[in-house]
Design a protein around this motif. Structure first.
Motif, PDB file in Angstrom:
ATOM      1  N   PRO A 145     -19.759  22.915  -9.805  1.00 16.66           N
ATOM      2  CA  PRO A 145     -20.038  24.004 -10.750  1.00 16.66           C
ATOM      3  C   PRO A 145     -21.456  24.553 -10.627  1.00 16.66           C
TER       4      PRO A 145
ATOM      5  N   MET B 259     -14.539  25.751 -13.140  1.00 20.31           N
ATOM      6  CA  MET B 259     -15.804  25.715 -13.877  1.00 20.31           C
ATOM      7  C   MET B 259     -15.642  24.848 -15.128  1.00 20.31           C
TER       8      MET B 259
ATOM      9  N   LEU C 112     -24.118  27.215 -18.259  1.00 25.56           N
ATOM     10  CA  LEU C 112     -23.814  26.076 -17.391  1.00 25.56           C
ATOM     11  C   LEU C 112     -24.254  24.797 -18.101  1.00 25.56           C
TER      12      LEU C 112
ATOM     13  N   ALA D 192     -22.355  28.503  -9.715  1.00 17.92           N
ATOM     14  CA  ALA D 192     -23.235  29.370 -10.501  1.00 17.92           C
ATOM     15  C   ALA D 192     -24.342  29.963  -9.627  1.00 17.92           C
TER      16      ALA D 192
ATOM     17  N   LEU E 145     -20.275  31.410 -18.304  1.00 17.32           N
ATOM     18  CA  LEU E 145     -19.466  30.814 -17.245  1.00 17.32           C
ATOM     19  C   LEU E 145     -18.117  30.295 -17.719  1.00 17.32           C
TER      20      LEU E 145
ATOM     21  N   TRP F 149     -12.300  32.737  -9.193  1.00 19.99           N
ATOM     22  CA  TRP F 149     -13.490  33.201  -8.475  1.00 19.99           C
ATOM     23  C   TRP F 149     -13.318  34.632  -7.977  1.00 19.99           C
TER      24      TRP F 149
END
Length: 304
Positions: free
Chosen positions: A284, A238, A275, A288, A230, A251
């Motif tokens: 965030p 993020m 993450l 995910a 990520l 994104w």
């Protein structure tokens, strides 16, 4: 091999513990036997290199998924209707990182043999190695599309080759590797990329060059495993990763790659890793979870 109710074998299921189900609601849950995709959580962060806490990532993703709308507007579909099962959490062993990789590999082997699409949630990126090993053993010829801020091509880190900083060095020996979103590496990694003429795309190139997505696609073989750290995303959207690097994909940049790959190649499995939840910051986690759901929606279009 003795089989369980899941049909995956007692040797595999003895290492699986309970967890929240993806999407949460019972009416959206499917048995492993009937599902096309199977969610597996790997809550391990034994070799993280900056900020620890990715072991909490899978649970945060699964918890956030309970708040998702089950309809994906860009595909016009409800992915759960094709079957999304949650197998559970791979139980952590503190013996060694290599042992954890082996546990993931065993689970992946069983899922590929059952003709499922594994979806691994991390946890540190080293866990992806086990699933990639299983995919390579099952499919033979495979391309790994690695979306990450870092190439993870070190020979060893902190005196071990089984580190999240080394995961893609192992992959080089078993599959074609294509990397995108890069923006931080060692000189040795840079030299290795150039020496082997590896298809590698820096984040700025992906964001600024309209032809980058088609060039990434052209570098891929017919069967692809997608592995996502990520931190490939800009930390402004993020921040909840162990090593947030300035810059990165947005994104829609990431979705452009996903849409192209799922439309023109067979994605045999994927993972969403690294993450590192921030207490009190849920965006965030939700990102995910939505990413997992959206990738599944696009993979499932092939059956409509």
């Amino acid at each position: 091999m003795k089989h369980t109710a899941h049909g995956l074998g007692t040797e595999v299921m003895q290492h699986i513990g309970p967890c929240l189900s993806f999407l949460g609601l019972p009416e959206y849950s499917q048995s492993v036997e009937k599902a096309r995709a199977v969610i597996v959580a790997a809550p391990y962060d034994g070799t993280t290199t900056f900020r620890s806490g990715t072991r909490e990532g899978p649970r945060a993703i699964l918890a956030a998924s309970r708040e998702l709308e089950c309809y994906e507007e860009d595909t016009g579909t409800e992915p759960y209707r094709q079957g999304i099962a949650t197998l559970g959490e791979i139980q952590v062993t503190a013996a060694s990182p290599r042992d954890m990789v082996e546990r993931v590999r065993a689970v992946g082997t069983a899922l590929f043999a059952a003709e499922k699409i594994p979806v691994l949630l991390g946890g540190e990126h080293l866990m992806s190695l086990g699933m990639i090993q299983a995919a390579c053993e099952h499919f033979g010829s495979l391309t790994v599309l690695h979306l990450d801020a870092h190439p993870d091509l070190r020979e060893s880190y902190q005196h071990t080759p089984f580190s999240n900083a080394c995961v893609m060095r192992h992959v080089l020996d078993m599959a074609t590797l294509v990397q995108a979103g890069l923006r931080s590496m060692t000189r040795e990694e840079h030299d290795l990329v150039r020496r082997r003429a590896m298809p590698s795309f820096f984040a700025e190139e992906v964001v600024r060059d309209a032809s980058a997505v088609s060039r990434i696609l052209n570098a891929l073989g017919p069967d692809v495993y997608v592995t996502i750290d990520l931190d490939v995303l800009d930390p402004s959207i993020m921040p909840a990763v162990g090593t947030p690097e300035p810059g990165g994909l947005g994104w829609y940049d990431l979705l452009s790659i996903i849409r192209a790959v799922t439309s023109h190649r067979r994605v045999v499995g994927f993972d969403v890793m690294e993450l590192c939840p921030i207490p009190g910051m849920v965006a965030p986690d939700f990102l995910a979870a939505r990413l997992v759901h959206k990738i599944l929606a696009h993979i499932f279009l092939d059956k409509l």
